[in-house]
Design an enzyme around this catalytic site. Sequence first.
Site, PDB file in Angstrom:
ATOM      1  N   ASP A 135      -6.972  -3.516   9.019  1.00 16.85           N
ATOM      2  CA  ASP A 135      -6.211  -2.978   7.897  1.00 16.85           C
ATOM      3  C   ASP A 135      -6.875  -3.394   6.587  1.00 16.85           C
ATOM      4  O   ASP A 135      -7.032  -4.587   6.316  1.00 16.85           O
ATOM      5  CB  ASP A 135      -4.763  -3.481   7.949  1.00 16.85           C
ATOM      6  CG  ASP A 135      -3.834  -2.614   7.101  1.00 16.85           C
ATOM      7  OD1 ASP A 135      -4.227  -1.487   6.740  1.00 16.85           O
ATOM      8  OD2 ASP A 135      -2.713  -3.076   6.809  1.00 16.85           O
ATOM      9  N   HIS A 142      -1.980  -0.732  -5.591  1.00 16.98           N
ATOM     10  CA  HIS A 142      -1.185  -1.583  -4.694  1.00 16.98           C
ATOM     11  C   HIS A 142      -1.578  -3.051  -4.866  1.00 16.98           C
ATOM     12  O   HIS A 142      -0.716  -3.924  -5.027  1.00 16.98           O
ATOM     13  CB  HIS A 142      -1.396  -1.138  -3.243  1.00 16.98           C
ATOM     14  CG  HIS A 142      -0.750  -2.033  -2.225  1.00 16.98           C
ATOM     15  ND1 HIS A 142       0.616  -2.170  -2.123  1.00 16.98           N
ATOM     16  CD2 HIS A 142      -1.284  -2.839  -1.272  1.00 16.98           C
ATOM     17  CE1 HIS A 142       0.896  -3.025  -1.136  1.00 16.98           C
ATOM     18  NE2 HIS A 142      -0.237  -3.444  -0.608  1.00 16.98           N
ATOM     19  N   ARG A 151       1.260 -13.545  -8.498  1.00 22.07           N
ATOM     20  CA  ARG A 151       0.411 -14.450  -9.273  1.00 22.07           C
ATOM     21  C   ARG A 151       0.484 -14.201 -10.776  1.00 22.07           C
ATOM     22  O   ARG A 151      -0.109 -14.927 -11.551  1.00 22.07           O
ATOM     23  CB  ARG A 151      -1.054 -14.313  -8.822  1.00 22.07           C
ATOM     24  CG  ARG A 151      -1.362 -14.888  -7.450  1.00 22.07           C
ATOM     25  CD  ARG A 151      -2.848 -14.802  -7.140  1.00 22.07           C
ATOM     26  NE  ARG A 151      -3.296 -13.399  -7.118  1.00 22.07           N
ATOM     27  CZ  ARG A 151      -3.206 -12.622  -6.036  1.00 22.07           C
ATOM     28  NH1 ARG A 151      -2.721 -13.097  -4.917  1.00 22.07           N
ATOM     29  NH2 ARG A 151      -3.611 -11.384  -6.080  1.00 22.07           N
ATOM     30  N   GLU A 208       4.831   0.504   5.122  1.00 17.37           N
ATOM     31  CA  GLU A 208       3.649   0.707   4.284  1.00 17.37           C
ATOM     32  C   GLU A 208       3.081   2.079   4.596  1.00 17.37           C
ATOM     33  O   GLU A 208       2.764   2.377   5.752  1.00 17.37           O
ATOM     34  CB  GLU A 208       2.594  -0.378   4.537  1.00 17.37           C
ATOM     35  CG  GLU A 208       2.992  -1.730   3.964  1.00 17.37           C
ATOM     36  CD  GLU A 208       1.859  -2.755   4.004  1.00 17.37           C
ATOM     37  OE1 GLU A 208       0.963  -2.623   4.857  1.00 17.37           O
ATOM     38  OE2 GLU A 208       1.882  -3.674   3.169  1.00 17.37           O
ATOM     39  N   GLU A 210       0.218   4.465   4.817  1.00 15.04           N
ATOM     40  CA  GLU A 210      -1.231   4.326   4.897  1.00 15.04           C
ATOM     41  C   GLU A 210      -1.827   5.526   5.634  1.00 15.04           C
ATOM     42  O   GLU A 210      -1.129   6.243   6.344  1.00 15.04           O
ATOM     43  CB  GLU A 210      -1.613   3.051   5.674  1.00 15.04           C
ATOM     44  CG  GLU A 210      -0.942   1.795   5.148  1.00 15.04           C
ATOM     45  CD  GLU A 210      -1.557   0.508   5.694  1.00 15.04           C
ATOM     46  OE1 GLU A 210      -2.623   0.577   6.333  1.00 15.04           O
ATOM     47  OE2 GLU A 210      -0.948  -0.563   5.471  1.00 15.04           O
ATOM     48  N   ASP A 242       2.509   0.826   8.530  1.00 18.91           N
ATOM     49  CA  ASP A 242       2.224  -0.572   8.868  1.00 18.91           C
ATOM     50  C   ASP A 242       3.460  -1.410   8.486  1.00 18.91           C
ATOM     51  O   ASP A 242       3.476  -2.068   7.457  1.00 18.91           O
ATOM     52  CB  ASP A 242       0.976  -1.020   8.102  1.00 18.91           C
ATOM     53  CG  ASP A 242       0.545  -2.422   8.456  1.00 18.91           C
ATOM     54  OD1 ASP A 242       0.823  -2.859   9.583  1.00 18.91           O
ATOM     55  OD2 ASP A 242      -0.060  -3.085   7.593  1.00 18.91           O
ATOM     56  N   ARG A 246       8.248  -8.958   4.736  1.00 22.11           N
ATOM     57  CA  ARG A 246       7.671  -9.590   3.541  1.00 22.11           C
ATOM     58  C   ARG A 246       7.981 -11.074   3.430  1.00 22.11           C
ATOM     59  O   ARG A 246       7.161 -11.849   2.921  1.00 22.11           O
ATOM     60  CB  ARG A 246       8.175  -8.877   2.287  1.00 22.11           C
ATOM     61  CG  ARG A 246       7.815  -7.421   2.208  1.00 22.11           C
ATOM     62  CD  ARG A 246       6.322  -7.202   2.227  1.00 22.11           C
ATOM     63  NE  ARG A 246       5.980  -5.786   2.076  1.00 22.11           N
ATOM     64  CZ  ARG A 246       4.759  -5.312   2.221  1.00 22.11           C
ATOM     65  NH1 ARG A 246       3.751  -6.118   2.539  1.00 22.11           N
ATOM     66  NH2 ARG A 246       4.525  -4.024   2.077  1.00 22.11           N
ATOM     67  N   GLN A 249       5.750 -12.820   5.892  1.00 23.07           N
ATOM     68  CA  GLN A 249       4.371 -12.704   5.386  1.00 23.07           C
ATOM     69  C   GLN A 249       4.112 -13.680   4.240  1.00 23.07           C
ATOM     70  O   GLN A 249       3.089 -14.371   4.203  1.00 23.07           O
ATOM     71  CB  GLN A 249       4.130 -11.263   4.903  1.00 23.07           C
ATOM     72  CG  GLN A 249       2.723 -10.994   4.378  1.00 23.07           C
ATOM     73  CD  GLN A 249       2.589  -9.583   3.805  1.00 23.07           C
ATOM     74  OE1 GLN A 249       3.509  -8.764   3.893  1.00 23.07           O
ATOM     75  NE2 GLN A 249       1.437  -9.299   3.218  1.00 23.07           N
ATOM     76  N   LYS A 262       3.212  -8.951  10.147  1.00 27.29           N
ATOM     77  CA  LYS A 262       2.573  -7.641  10.247  1.00 27.29           C
ATOM     78  C   LYS A 262       2.412  -7.128  11.677  1.00 27.29           C
ATOM     79  O   LYS A 262       2.290  -5.925  11.874  1.00 27.29           O
ATOM     80  CB  LYS A 262       1.154  -7.732   9.644  1.00 27.29           C
ATOM     81  CG  LYS A 262       1.122  -7.963   8.164  1.00 27.29           C
ATOM     82  CD  LYS A 262       1.409  -6.684   7.441  1.00 27.29           C
ATOM     83  CE  LYS A 262       1.131  -6.836   5.961  1.00 27.29           C
ATOM     84  NZ  LYS A 262       1.261  -5.551   5.276  1.00 27.29           N
ATOM     85  N   THR A 266       3.220  -1.244  14.499  1.00 24.23           N
ATOM     86  CA  THR A 266       2.527  -0.333  13.586  1.00 24.23           C
ATOM     87  C   THR A 266       2.629   1.057  14.197  1.00 24.23           C
ATOM     88  O   THR A 266       2.283   1.232  15.365  1.00 24.23           O
ATOM     89  CB  THR A 266       1.040  -0.733  13.430  1.00 24.23           C
ATOM     90  OG1 THR A 266       0.961  -2.088  12.999  1.00 24.23           O
ATOM     91  CG2 THR A 266       0.336   0.158  12.422  1.00 24.23           C
ATOM     92  N   GLU A 373       6.851  -2.736  -3.618  1.00 27.20           N
ATOM     93  CA  GLU A 373       6.544  -2.250  -4.964  1.00 27.20           C
ATOM     94  C   GLU A 373       7.673  -1.394  -5.544  1.00 27.20           C
ATOM     95  O   GLU A 373       8.003  -1.505  -6.717  1.00 27.20           O
ATOM     96  CB  GLU A 373       5.251  -1.416  -4.943  1.00 27.20           C
ATOM     97  CG  GLU A 373       3.999  -2.224  -4.667  1.00 27.20           C
ATOM     98  CD  GLU A 373       2.812  -1.314  -4.414  1.00 27.20           C
ATOM     99  OE1 GLU A 373       2.515  -1.029  -3.242  1.00 27.20           O
ATOM    100  OE2 GLU A 373       2.189  -0.871  -5.397  1.00 27.20           O
TER     101      GLU A 373
HETATM  102 MN    MN Z   1      -0.984  -2.655   5.704  1.00 28.92          MN
END
Ligand code: MN
Length: 426
Positions: A135, A142, A151, A208, A210, A242, A246, A249, A262, A266, A373
């Site tokens: 991945d 993103h 951060r 996610e 993707e 995916d 969170r 993670q 994760k 999937t 997001e």
């Molecule tokens: Mn992913």
Amino acid sequence: MHPTNDPALRSFVPVSPECHFPIQNLPYGVFRWKGESDRHVGVAIGDFVLDLGCLVEAGLLDDVDRADILFTAEDLGPFMAAGREVWSAARSAISQLLRDDEPTLRDNPILRRRALVPLTEVEMLLPVNIGDYTDFYASREHATNVGSMFRGPDKALMPNWLHLPIAYHGRASSIVISGVNFHRPVGQSNRSTAAHPTFGPTQALDFELELGFLIGPGNPLGKPIPVAEAADHVFGCVLVNDWSARDIQQWEYMPLGPFLGKNFCTSISPWVVPMLALEPFRVAGPPQDPLPLPYLRSSGDWAFNIELEAWLQPAGSPEPERICRTNARHLYWNICQQVAHHTVNGCNLRTGDLLATGTVSGPDPGSYGCLLELTWNGGKPLRLRSGAIRAYLEDGDGLTLTGWCQGSGYRVGFGSVTGSVLPALG
Ligand code: MN
């Protein structure tokens, strides 16, 4: 232009302008008749799947080298390994047989009934044995959003991000086909940075949006694939969800990256859209500054103009609601660069390997490809038309991704990938 991509082509099989499977697409998949166990390799056209094994039996694919072996196989692996010339010959032969001005199949009602199976009568299976799953993290938007959240905006992108396509090795064993539901994962989290972590069902279950590229011919161990040859190794493309936890993670990811947050599930869409069908929809990607190192410099346009959407159906709600609309053309790192980077150290890719793009987000808030997001880590929950409010996914929620390339009067589409959240076990 490959002759099979001519926008003027029409099939004798009826295809509406919104249908994802016109004659210009011809995506490959593996199916079985409902209630039966035999696997068949097929191509989607309109509301039907064309059984390629039937065409082989009828002697209609004799122009394709080893068609008898490739299209009577258990999955797409042998065909994907055969390489570009065989892919091109097969696509030309199948396209010809489906044309409205070609009588061979059109005017043979017995063969047509055997070879053209309504999609409602089949169950789709994983298209190939996916041995490895990587991945990437190819969307600048993103990466910037996630970095800003964790951060701060001034350190959003890590110093390496503009120099190499960041990726991690995912888990292939838990890749499932569209329609398979999964139980909410449990695990450790420590969202409040308390003294001790807690254990239990994730409270931050996400999707996610993707794309995933499936590898055709691989490379021998120790022999990198140059960026200019990378496209020869890519067979086609699917939608990937995916699923991510969170909170798990966020607690586990330092210093070795994603793991249990994760690898629990999937989901991929069942129809593999061949790279040949995507050719007319190649566009320039975002400008890359700084210029990548020479081994990552691809030439030509390698972004794809693919409309992408995510639809959420909250538990108990009668219908899904669109929560994201984005486009694959925003992706910063392209598939050729990803293949070149993945193999530059001698790592070998194998037929059926899945290289996913990472979450595809665009520049505006409606184009963010995950709830992390869209809700800014749960701080700004979505208020849905049904009245439901969602920071993250709840038990019983269904999530569907869809995507297509818009042609003039037709769509080269991916169909969809869907899955629902079951309550945690135990
Ligand atoms: Mn992913």
